[in-house]
Design an enzyme around this catalytic site. Structure first.
Site, PDB file in Angstrom:
ATOM      1  N   ASP A   7      13.057  -0.429  14.578  1.00  0.00           N
ATOM      2  CA  ASP A   7      12.251   0.339  15.525  1.00  0.00           C
ATOM      3  C   ASP A   7      11.763  -0.647  16.579  1.00  0.00           C
ATOM      4  OD1 ASP A   7      10.083  -1.043  14.407  1.00  0.00           O
ATOM      5  OD2 ASP A   7       9.109   0.746  13.597  1.00  0.00           O
ATOM      6  N   CYS A  65      11.102  -2.676  10.474  1.00  0.00           N
ATOM      7  CA  CYS A  65       9.967  -2.023  11.132  1.00  0.00           C
ATOM      8  C   CYS A  65       8.796  -3.000  11.058  1.00  0.00           C
ATOM      9  CB  CYS A  65       9.640  -0.663  10.509  1.00  0.00           C
ATOM     10  SG  CYS A  65       8.925  -0.695   8.857  1.00  0.00           S
ATOM     11  N   GLY A  66       7.606  -2.554  11.301  1.00  0.00           N
ATOM     12  CA  GLY A  66       6.454  -3.455  11.321  1.00  0.00           C
ATOM     13  C   GLY A  66       6.215  -4.175  10.008  1.00  0.00           C
ATOM     14  N   THR A  67       6.193  -3.422   8.907  1.00  0.00           N
ATOM     15  CA  THR A  67       5.953  -4.028   7.592  1.00  0.00           C
ATOM     16  C   THR A  67       7.184  -4.016   6.701  1.00  0.00           C
ATOM     17  OG1 THR A  67       5.298  -1.929   6.611  1.00  0.00           O
ATOM     18  CG2 THR A  67       3.528  -3.295   7.580  1.00  0.00           C
ATOM     19  N   ILE A  69       7.862  -1.466   5.021  1.00  0.00           N
ATOM     20  CA  ILE A  69       7.536  -0.432   4.030  1.00  0.00           C
ATOM     21  C   ILE A  69       7.971   0.951   4.510  1.00  0.00           C
ATOM     22  CG2 ILE A  69       5.678   0.714   2.776  1.00  0.00           C
ATOM     23  CD1 ILE A  69       4.162  -2.025   2.940  1.00  0.00           C
ATOM     24  N   ASN A  99      19.491  -4.633  -8.852  1.00  0.00           N
ATOM     25  CA  ASN A  99      19.329  -3.256  -8.384  1.00  0.00           C
ATOM     26  C   ASN A  99      20.454  -2.760  -7.490  1.00  0.00           C
ATOM     27  OD1 ASN A  99      16.210  -4.602  -8.133  1.00  0.00           O
ATOM     28  ND2 ASN A  99      16.557  -2.921  -9.567  1.00  0.00           N
ATOM     29  N   ARG A 135      23.808  -4.851 -18.102  1.00  0.00           N
ATOM     30  CA  ARG A 135      22.585  -4.191 -18.577  1.00  0.00           C
ATOM     31  C   ARG A 135      21.864  -3.419 -17.473  1.00  0.00           C
ATOM     32  NH1 ARG A 135      17.824  -7.432 -17.635  1.00  0.00           N
ATOM     33  NH2 ARG A 135      18.410  -9.412 -16.683  1.00  0.00           N
TER      34      ARG A 135
END
Length: 155
Positions: A7, A65-67, A69, A99, A135
């Site tokens: 962004d 983006c900014g954080t 998050i 992950n 696993r």
């Protein structure tokens, strides 16, 4: 291929990472180079990045983006996306190994992002590590079940 976008808060960080990718001959596509302007909203950017990442199982994304998050929350709403906010090389490494994350989310306003070498080392760790399987398969299967789950009444 690395699909990268940001962004308006992440334009400068995105440019630093693109320079690194270009200098190291890593194939990339900037999906927001014509869109970046004040008022950009990260959910739209997330949608564009996710759409491109999902076109090829070998694609990875970098979303800024900014954080980190907000764009990570938006990316993780898309089935098949596993976006991880990473603030260290170790987090980036483990997001891939354990992950099988396919999008790295970075925060342009975080202290570690103002130094090019921090963002580059995190990016490098993300793109140069690979899913261990084994696993971890059991857990990813459970995440896929969550993706397909419909909760009555939004609960």
């Amino acid at each position: 291929m690395i699909i990268i976008g940001s962004d308006h808060t992440g334009i400068e960080l995105k440019k630093k990472i693109i320079s690194y990718l270009y200098e190291n001959k890593i194939e990339y596509a900037d999906v927001t180079n014509f869109k970046n302007q004040d008022g950009d909203d990260y959910p739209g950017i997330a949608r564009t990045i996710c759409t491109e990442v999902l076109k090829d199982k070998n694609n990875l994304g970098i979303a800024i983006c900014g954080t980190g998050i907000g764009i990570s929350i938006a990316c993780n709403k898309v089935r098949g996306i596993r976006a991880a906010v990473c603030t260290s090389e170790y987090m980036a490494e483990m997001s891939r190994k354990d992950n099988n994350a396919n999008i790295l989310c970075l925060g342009a306003r975080l202290k570690n992002s103002d130094r090019k070498e921090n963002a580059i080392s995190i990016t490098n760790s993300f793109i140069n590590n690979f899913y261990d399987g084994g696993r971890h398969e059991r857990r990813l299967k459970k995440i896929k079940e969550l993706e397909n789950m419909y909760l009555e009444g939004g609960r």
